[in-house]
Design an enzyme around this catalytic site. Structure first.
Site, mmCIF file in Angstrom:
data_model
loop_
_atom_site.group_PDB
_atom_site.id
_atom_site.type_symbol
_atom_site.label_atom_id
_atom_site.label_comp_id
_atom_site.label_asym_id
_atom_site.label_seq_id
_atom_site.Cartn_x
_atom_site.Cartn_y
_atom_site.Cartn_z
ATOM 1 N N ASP A 1 -45.437 -19.736 28.588
ATOM 2 C CA ASP A 1 -46.000 -18.402 28.248
ATOM 3 C C ASP A 1 -47.171 -18.624 27.431
ATOM 4 O O ASP A 1 -47.282 -19.379 26.614
ATOM 5 C CB ASP A 1 -44.735 -17.337 28.058
ATOM 6 C CG ASP A 1 -45.430 -16.011 28.144
ATOM 7 O OD1 ASP A 1 -46.331 -15.921 28.142
ATOM 8 O OD2 ASP A 1 -44.333 -15.005 28.107
HETATM 9 C C1 BGC Z 1 -46.378 -12.450 28.364
HETATM 10 C C2 BGC Z 1 -46.504 -12.653 29.813
HETATM 11 C C3 BGC Z 1 -47.830 -12.783 30.362
HETATM 12 C C4 BGC Z 1 -48.568 -13.497 29.453
HETATM 13 C C5 BGC Z 1 -50.046 -13.498 30.179
HETATM 14 C C6 BGC Z 1 -47.380 -13.104 27.517
HETATM 15 O O1 BGC Z 1 -47.464 -12.326 26.430
HETATM 16 O O2 BGC Z 1 -44.965 -12.578 27.940
HETATM 17 O O3 BGC Z 1 -45.554 -12.230 30.627
HETATM 18 O O4 BGC Z 1 -47.870 -13.154 31.665
HETATM 19 O O5 BGC Z 1 -48.749 -12.848 28.243
HETATM 20 O O6 BGC Z 1 -50.927 -12.326 29.810
#
Ligand code: BGC
Length: 746
Positions: free
Chosen positions: A282
Site C-alpha cells: 500500500d
Molecule cells: C489506500 C489504498 C489505495 C492506495 C492508492 C492508499 O492510501 O489504502 O487502498 O489503493 O492508497 O491510492
C-alpha cells in the site's frame, strides 16, 4: 525445506490445463513464461529493480521522463489523461533500453466516470452478475483512458461501522464478500484478457478491516484460525477467479505489519494458494514499517518487504534506493528480485501491454457515461437501496401527487452521493434526487434544503415546517457526505450528524407523511430517527444515477430488494456486533434490561448472560434484512437427505410465494450452523443466496445447493475439513428469521 515442498505442490495444483496448455493463477501460457525468461535474462540488476518501483503521476510528464527512460519505473498510479498516459508509455517503450511498457494504475473502486454505488451498496444487491457487469463497464471506461490496473476490489471483512473504509468493502460476511470478490475480478479483468482488461488488485492483505476500535490504520489481533476461517477466504476466492495483483495492508496483525509478513504473503498466498501475480505494497506501507517500529531504516524495511514476498513498492522508494546495495552486500539474493520481476512482467504480458501499450486518446471520451453504463449504474442503485421501514406510505402514487416537499442536506449533493473514492466521477453528470424529482414532476416540487450540509446545526426549522404543511408528502434526504466515510475517516459517534434528527422530528410534527432516505457510507445508528418518519429507505452512497433510482423506488416503478450486507446497530457501543458470532456459554435469553430494574435492585443477579444492560443483545436490523412493497412466504423447506457424506451436495427445496399485490424480488438466503465442533462455531453462516423475482400472487418451487465441502473450516488441529456431526439449516429472507431444519454429516 518443508515450505519449498509445499510451494512446489501448491504451484502444481494451481496450474490448470486449458486446451492442453498450462496456465498459471493469473493466466499466463508457457510461451509467456518463456518470453518472461528471455526478457529477464537481458535485464541489468538496476533495470529489474526499476520494474519494482511505482510512482504517483498526475504532474508534468517531464518530471518523470528521465526516470522512465532510465528504466527506473515499472508502474505509475494516478494518471488518467490518455494523452499523458501515451506519452509515458512512449518514453518507456521507445526510449528506455528494453522498451518495457508501464502499468498505469488508478483507484477505480466503484466505477470510473460513471459511478456505481459504493461497494457496500453493491454488496446490498446480493447480485454478483450485476456487480460483474458494473465492474466490466468501469474497466471499459478506465482502459479507454489508459488505466490497466485498478486497486480494487477491497475484500476486508468489516464488522465495525466506525471504520470509514467499511464503505469500500462488502460488509461483514465472508461468503458474500467472496462472491462479490469473484464478480469484481471477472468484471475488471474480463473473462478473457483483451485490451479492455484491467488487472484487479485484491486488498488489503490482510485483516485491515479488523482495526481495533474501528480507527483506521490501527493494529489488529487476529489469530491464524480467524484469518483462515473468516478473513482469508474472500482473497482465496479472488485468486482462484484469476485476480492478477494483490496489495498488502497498512495494519500490523499481532505485531507484524503486513508488508513484512512472510507468513501471510509468502507461506499462505504464494505457498498454499500458488499465487503468481504481482504483490504491491500500500502507499508507503513499506516505509511505515519504520514508524511501526518494525525496522530501523528504509534499507531494513526494503529487505523485510522483499523477503516477505512483496514485488512492487508503492511510493516508499525503498526498493529503488536500497535493493542494489542489498544484493551487492549479500543481504538479499538476486534470485528473490528475479522472482518479483517475473511476477510483474507476467501481469504486463497477460494484459497484452507489450502488444498494445497505447490507447486511442481520440476515442476515450466516447466510452465515458455510455447509456448502457448509466442504465446499469441506475439498476445497481435501485437494487442496492434497502427499505428499512414502511407503514404503508410507500410506494407513493405518482398520479395522486400534487405537491412534494424535497428537503435535507443530501437531496441535492451531487458530489456527495458519489461516495468515497470517486476521483473521476463528475458532479456535472450526477443526477441528484432533487433533479430527478423536478424532471419527473415539473412544477410540483418545492425545495427547501433545511440544512445545507449534514453537520450544520440549526435551532429552528420554521421555513421547512411551513413548506411541509403546504405539501402532500415530504421527501427528506439525510445521511453523511462522502467525506465522512472512506480512508482515514473513522467516526466514534454514528448518530446522524448536525441537526438532521431535529429536522426529521420537526417534519414529523408538521403532520404530513414523511419519507426519509438516508445516503451514507456506513450503517448509521438511526434508531432514534425511525419513529419520526413513515418510511425509510437506506441507500449507501448510490453514485451517478442515485436520483432516478431513488425516485423509481419511492414511486414504486421499482420494488426495493436490497438487503443489509452489514448489521445495523442500535447504538455505536454495540460494535462489533455481527450475525455470525460464536455461541457463548451464556447466550442472551431475554433477561432484564436496565429500565426494568427497580430502584432497590442492588447487586442481584440479572441472569448472567451475554448482553448490555441498557441495549440488550440484538441489533436494530440484522444482516440480510430488507423490506419490499410486497410480502414473501417461505414454505415446504426440505432437504434431499437426512445424512450427507463429505462429497455430497445439500439440496434444499422450498416454495417461495409472493403473497402481496405487486411484483417483487426476494433475496433467498441459506444459513447453516454446525452444532458441535472441535472449536466453537458461529451461530449462523451464510452459505448460499439467490435473487428471485415473482409476480404478485406467484409462487415458485426453488432448489438451492450447498456443497458439503463448503462446511469445512480450520478446527482445533489447524487443518481445513468438514467435521462430522449435527447441523441446522435455515432458508429465510434475513439472518434472524426462519425455523431450522436438521441434518447430519457423516
Ligand atoms: C489506500 C489504498 C489505495 C492506495 C492508492 C492508499 O492510501 O489504502 O487502498 O489503493 O492508497 O491510492
Amino acid at each position: 525445506m518443508k515450505h519449498s515442498r509445499i510451494l512446489i505442490l501448491a504451484v502444481l495444483a494451481a496450474v490448470v490445463s486449458c486446451q492442453g496448455r498450462k496456465t498459471t493463477t493469473v493466466g499466463s501460457t508457457p510461451e509467456t513464461e518463456q518470453r518472461i525468461e528471455r526478457l529477464l535474462s537481458r535485464m541489468t540488476l538496476a533495470e529489474k529493480i526499476g520494474q519494482m518501483n511505482q510512482l504517483s503521476g498526475g504532474g508534468d510528464v517531464a518530471n518523470y521522463a528521465e526516470a522512465i527512460r532510465n528504466g527506473q519505473v515499472g508502474s505509475i498510479l494516478n494518471e488518467v489523461d490518455p494523452q499523458k498516459v501515451n506519452e509515458f508509455q512512449r518514453i518507456s517503450v521507445e526510449e528506455s533500453r528494453l522498451g518495457i511498457p508501464l502499468l498505469i494504475a488508478r483507484d477505480v473502486i466503484h466505477g470510473f466516470h460513471t459511478v456505481f454505488p459504493i461497494p457496500l451498496g453493491l454488496a446490498a444487491t446480493f447480485d454478483p452478475d450485476l456487480v460483474e457487469q458494473g465492474a466490466r463497464m468501469a474497466a471499459l471506461e478506465a482502459t479507454a483512458q489508459g488505466v490497466r490496473w485498478t486497486f480494487s476490489p477491497m475484500l476486508d471483512i468489516a464488522r465495525d461501522p466506525r471504520w470509514g473504509r467499511i464503505a469500500e468493502g462488502s460488509g461483514e460476511d465472508t461468503y458474500l464478500d467472496a462472491r462479490m470478490a469473484e464478480a469484481m475480478v471477472y468484471g475488471y479483468q474480463g473473462r478473457q484478457p483483451d485490451t479492455t482488461s484491467m488487472a484487479a488488485c485484491i486488498k488489503h492483505f490482510v485483516g485491515y478491516g479488523a482495526a481495533e476500535g474501528g480507527r483506521d490504520y490501527n493494529s489488529t489481533f487476529l489469530t491464524e484460525r480467524q484469518l483462515r476461517n473468516v478473513y482469508l477466504p474472500p482473497f482465496q476466492a479472488a485468486v482462484e477467479a484469476g485476480a492478477m495483483t494483490l496489495m498488502t495492508s497498512f495494519n500490523d496483525n499481532d505485531g507484524v505489519p503486513s508488508t513484512g509478513n512472510t507468513f501471510v504473503v509468502k507461506d499462505i498466498l504464494r505457498g498454499e494458494w500458488g499465487f503468481d501475480g504481482l504483490v504491491v505494497t500500500d502507499w508507503n506501507s513499506m516505509g511505515e514499517m519504520i514508524v511501526h517500529g518494525f525496522g530501523t531504516d528504509r534499507k531494513d524495511v526494503a529487505r523485510k518487504a522483499l523477503e516477505a514476498g512483496v514485488d512492487m513498492d508503492m511510493m516508499t522508494y525503498g526498493f529503488l534506493s536500497h535493493l542494489e546495495e542489498l544484493v551487492k552486500t549479500g543481504a538479499v539474493k538476486e534470485a528473490a528480485i528475479d522472482d518479483a520481476v517475473r511476477n510483474i512482467l507476467r501481469v504486463k504480458f497477460v494484459l497484452g501491454l507489450f502488444e498494445h501499450p497505447y490507447v486511442d486518446a481520440g476515442k476515450a471520451a466516447a466510452v465515458q457515461y455510455a447509456p448502457d453504463h448509466l442504465a446499469a449504474a441506475q439498476r445497481s442503485a435501485e437494487e442496492s437501496a434497502i427499505l428499512l421501514k414502511n407503514d404503508g406510505v410507500l410506494p407513493l402514487k405518482a398520479d395522486a401527487v400534487r405537491s412534494i416537499l424535497v428537503t435535507g442536506p443530501m437531496a441535492d449533493a451531487p458530489h456527495d452521493q458519489l461516495g468515497t473514492w470517486a476521483f473521476d466521477g463528475e458532479k456535472s453528470h450526477t443526477v441528484t434526487p432533487l433533479k430527478a424529482l423536478q424532471e419527473r414532476f415539473p412544477g410540483k416540487v418545492t425545495y427547501v434544503p433545511g440544512l445545507r450540509y449534514s453537520r450544520e446545526k440549526r435551532d429552528s426549522f420554521q421555513d421547512v415546517v411551513a413548506a411541509a404543511r403546504r405539501a402532500d408528502v415530504v421527501l427528506v434526504f439525510l445521511g453523511e457526505e462522502a467525506i465522512l466515510s472512506g480512508e482515514a475517516h473513522a467516526l466514534a459517534d454514528l448518530n446522524m450528524k448536525g441537526s438532521q434528527s431535529e429536522l426529521l422530528a420537526a417534519l414529523k410534527a408538521a403532520g404530513k407523511p414523511v419519507v426519509a432516505t438516508v445516503m451514507a457510507g456506513r450503517p448509521l445508528t438511526i434508531e432514534r430517527d425511525l419513529p419520526n418518519c413513515n418510511a425509510m429507505l437506506y441507500a449507501f452512497h448510490p453514485g451517478t444515477m442515485g436520483g432516478p433510482a431513488l425516485t423509481n423506488l419511492l414511486f414504486g416503478d421499482v420494488n426495493p430488494s436490497g438487503k443489509t450486507p452489514i448489521t445495523f446497530l442500535r447504538t455505536v457501543g454495540q460494535a462489533p456486533l455481527y450475525y455470525s458470532h460464536n455461541m457463548t456459554g451464556r447466550p442472551y435469553n431475554g433477561e432484564t434490561l436496565l429500565d426494568d430494574i427497580g430502584m432497590e435492585a442492588g447487586q442481584t443477579s440479572l441472569g448472567n448472560t451475554s448482553y448490555y444492560l441498557d441495549y440488550g443483545a440484538y441489533p436494530l436490523f440484522p444482516f440480510g434484512y430488507g423490506l419490499s412493497y410486497t410480502q414473501f412466504a417461505y414454505s415446504g423447506i426440505t432437504l434431499d437427505k437426512a445424512v450427507y457424506g463429505p462429497e455430497d451436495e445439500i439440496r434444499v427445496s422450498l416454495t417461495l410465494a409472493n403473497t402481496g399485490d405487486c411484483d417483487g424480488t426476494e433475496v433467498v438466503q441459506v444459513y447453516i450452523r454446525d452444532l458441535v465442533g472441535s472449536i466453537t462455531r458461529p451461530v449462523k453462516e451464510l452459505k448460499a443466496f439467490q435473487r428471485v423475482t415473482l409476480k404478485a400472487g406467484e409462487s415458485r418451487n426453488l432448489t438451492l445447493t450447498v456443497p458439503v465441502s463448503d462446511l469445512a473450516f480450520y478446527g482445533l488441529d489447524g487443518v481445513k475439513k468438514v467435521e462430522s456431526g449435527d447441523f441446522q439449516l435455515w432458508v429465510a429472507g434475513d439472518s434472524a428469521s426462519g425455523d431450522p431444519v436438521s441434518f447430519q454429516v457423516e
